[in-house]
Write a protein that holds these residues in place. Sequence first.
Motif, short mmCIF file in Angstrom:
data_model
loop_
_atom_site.label_atom_id
_atom_site.label_comp_id
_atom_site.label_asym_id
_atom_site.label_seq_id
_atom_site.Cartn_x
_atom_site.Cartn_y
_atom_site.Cartn_z
N ALA A 38 -6.57 -1.84 -2.62
CA ALA A 38 -7.71 -2.64 -2.16
C ALA A 38 -7.42 -3.28 -0.81
O ALA A 38 -8.31 -3.35 0.06
CB ALA A 38 -8.06 -3.70 -3.20
N LEU A 39 -6.20 -3.76 -0.60
CA LEU A 39 -5.84 -4.40 0.66
C LEU A 39 -5.93 -3.41 1.82
O LEU A 39 -6.52 -3.70 2.87
CB LEU A 39 -4.43 -4.97 0.57
CG LEU A 39 -4.25 -6.20 -0.32
CD1 LEU A 39 -2.77 -6.43 -0.64
CD2 LEU A 39 -4.85 -7.44 0.34
N VAL A 40 -5.35 -2.23 1.65
CA VAL A 40 -5.38 -1.23 2.71
C VAL A 40 -6.80 -0.76 2.98
O VAL A 40 -7.24 -0.67 4.14
CB VAL A 40 -4.46 -0.05 2.35
CG1 VAL A 40 -4.66 1.11 3.33
CG2 VAL A 40 -3.00 -0.48 2.34
N ASP A 41 -7.55 -0.46 1.91
CA ASP A 41 -8.92 0.02 2.10
C ASP A 41 -9.79 -1.01 2.82
O ASP A 41 -10.56 -0.67 3.73
CB ASP A 41 -9.55 0.36 0.74
CG ASP A 41 -8.97 1.62 0.12
OD1 ASP A 41 -8.26 2.35 0.83
OD2 ASP A 41 -9.24 1.87 -1.07
N SER A 42 -9.67 -2.27 2.45
CA SER A 42 -10.47 -3.32 3.09
C SER A 42 -10.09 -3.48 4.55
O SER A 42 -10.95 -3.70 5.42
CB SER A 42 -10.31 -4.65 2.34
OG SER A 42 -10.86 -4.57 1.04
N ALA A 43 -8.79 -3.41 4.85
CA ALA A 43 -8.35 -3.54 6.24
C ALA A 43 -8.87 -2.39 7.09
O ALA A 43 -9.37 -2.59 8.20
CB ALA A 43 -6.82 -3.59 6.29
N VAL A 44 -8.78 -1.18 6.57
CA VAL A 44 -9.28 -0.01 7.32
C VAL A 44 -10.78 -0.11 7.53
O VAL A 44 -11.30 0.14 8.63
CB VAL A 44 -8.91 1.29 6.58
CG1 VAL A 44 -9.60 2.49 7.22
CG2 VAL A 44 -7.39 1.50 6.58
N ALA A 67 -10.08 -7.97 -5.83
CA ALA A 67 -10.86 -7.74 -4.61
C ALA A 67 -10.12 -8.32 -3.41
O ALA A 67 -9.60 -9.44 -3.47
CB ALA A 67 -12.25 -8.36 -4.73
N ALA A 68 -10.07 -7.57 -2.32
CA ALA A 68 -9.41 -8.03 -1.09
C ALA A 68 -10.47 -8.54 -0.13
O ALA A 68 -11.39 -7.82 0.24
CB ALA A 68 -8.63 -6.89 -0.46
N ARG A 69 -10.35 -9.81 0.26
CA ARG A 69 -11.31 -10.45 1.17
C ARG A 69 -10.69 -10.61 2.56
O ARG A 69 -9.64 -11.23 2.71
CB ARG A 69 -11.72 -11.82 0.63
CG ARG A 69 -12.11 -11.85 -0.84
CD ARG A 69 -13.37 -11.07 -1.12
NE ARG A 69 -13.81 -11.25 -2.50
CZ ARG A 69 -14.79 -10.55 -3.05
NH1 ARG A 69 -15.45 -9.64 -2.35
NH2 ARG A 69 -15.13 -10.76 -4.31
N VAL A 70 -11.35 -10.07 3.56
CA VAL A 70 -10.85 -10.17 4.93
C VAL A 70 -11.08 -11.58 5.46
O VAL A 70 -12.18 -12.12 5.35
CB VAL A 70 -11.54 -9.14 5.84
CG1 VAL A 70 -11.11 -9.32 7.30
CG2 VAL A 70 -11.24 -7.72 5.37
N THR A 71 -10.03 -12.18 6.03
CA THR A 71 -10.17 -13.51 6.63
C THR A 71 -10.14 -13.46 8.15
O THR A 71 -10.70 -14.32 8.81
CB THR A 71 -9.06 -14.46 6.13
OG1 THR A 71 -7.78 -13.90 6.46
CG2 THR A 71 -9.15 -14.66 4.63
N GLU A 72 -9.45 -12.48 8.72
CA GLU A 72 -9.47 -12.35 10.18
C GLU A 72 -8.99 -10.97 10.59
O GLU A 72 -8.23 -10.31 9.88
CB GLU A 72 -8.60 -13.42 10.85
CG GLU A 72 -7.14 -13.40 10.46
CD GLU A 72 -6.34 -14.48 11.17
OE1 GLU A 72 -5.84 -14.20 12.29
OE2 GLU A 72 -6.22 -15.59 10.62
N VAL A 73 -9.47 -10.54 11.76
CA VAL A 73 -9.04 -9.28 12.37
C VAL A 73 -8.69 -9.57 13.83
O VAL A 73 -9.49 -10.17 14.55
CB VAL A 73 -10.15 -8.20 12.31
CG1 VAL A 73 -9.67 -6.91 12.97
CG2 VAL A 73 -10.58 -7.94 10.86
N ASN A 74 -7.51 -9.18 14.24
CA ASN A 74 -7.05 -9.44 15.60
C ASN A 74 -6.64 -8.12 16.27
O ASN A 74 -5.94 -7.31 15.67
CB ASN A 74 -5.82 -10.36 15.59
CG ASN A 74 -6.09 -11.65 14.85
OD1 ASN A 74 -6.69 -12.56 15.38
ND2 ASN A 74 -5.65 -11.72 13.59
N THR A 75 -7.08 -7.91 17.50
CA THR A 75 -6.71 -6.70 18.22
C THR A 75 -5.41 -6.93 18.98
O THR A 75 -5.35 -6.95 20.21
CB THR A 75 -7.83 -6.30 19.20
OG1 THR A 75 -8.13 -7.43 20.04
CG2 THR A 75 -9.07 -5.87 18.46
#
Length: 216
Positions: A38-44, A67-75
């Motif tokens: 779930a963590l990998v799928d949500s991140a992708v 369930a994996a909840r995204v809190t932030e995405v950084n480039t």
Amino acid sequence: MFGEEAVVTVAKHLGAPPVFVETGHDVPAAPPAPEATALVDSAVHAVKALGLGWGAAHVELRLDGRAARVTEVNTRLAGGLIPELVRHARGIDLVGAQVRACLGLPVDLTASPDAAGAASIRFLIADTDAVLGDPGGAESAAPAVPGVTDAALYRTAGPRRPGRGLPRPLRPCHRRRRGGGIGRRTGPSPRAGHRSGARAGGGAAKARSPSVWMPV
């Protein structure tokens, strides 16, 4: 994350509320298989939804049950010396990969069979006002812990004395970078790396169970 590929999932350890100071990271994280997926799928999915997919991305998530909840995405590459942990644990040079991507060169994210397998870092955080009595002794003692690769203190000994220019004491901090030092450890398995990583931190970084997960 690199492109649309999750290279490895990292477990972040946090201190007590209300500030939740980072106290360490473990590579790789070892959640149960359904949660790991779930963590990998949500991140992708998060990276794709934002139209990213080139170079490094740092995604943080929390588990809500399974369930994996995204809190932030950084480039960007992850901080907290995580690329160094990945290099030790997997033999993958994320910094070099990012440089090669910027130059338009091929990137190889294949793990090395000669890598340690797991790596951890712990940050020296004071719970109460304190002073460092013997930094040199602490730095020389930490490598005696099996598997410890390095330890560093970036505060000097002694209390602060007005007008003398001596260092101020360690105080309970609200940010990791205001701590007193670090300890890093490698090992053949996540359990071994995590256990001695905590010992390398001298017991001052009192991490709770991982509550933030970061595919990098």
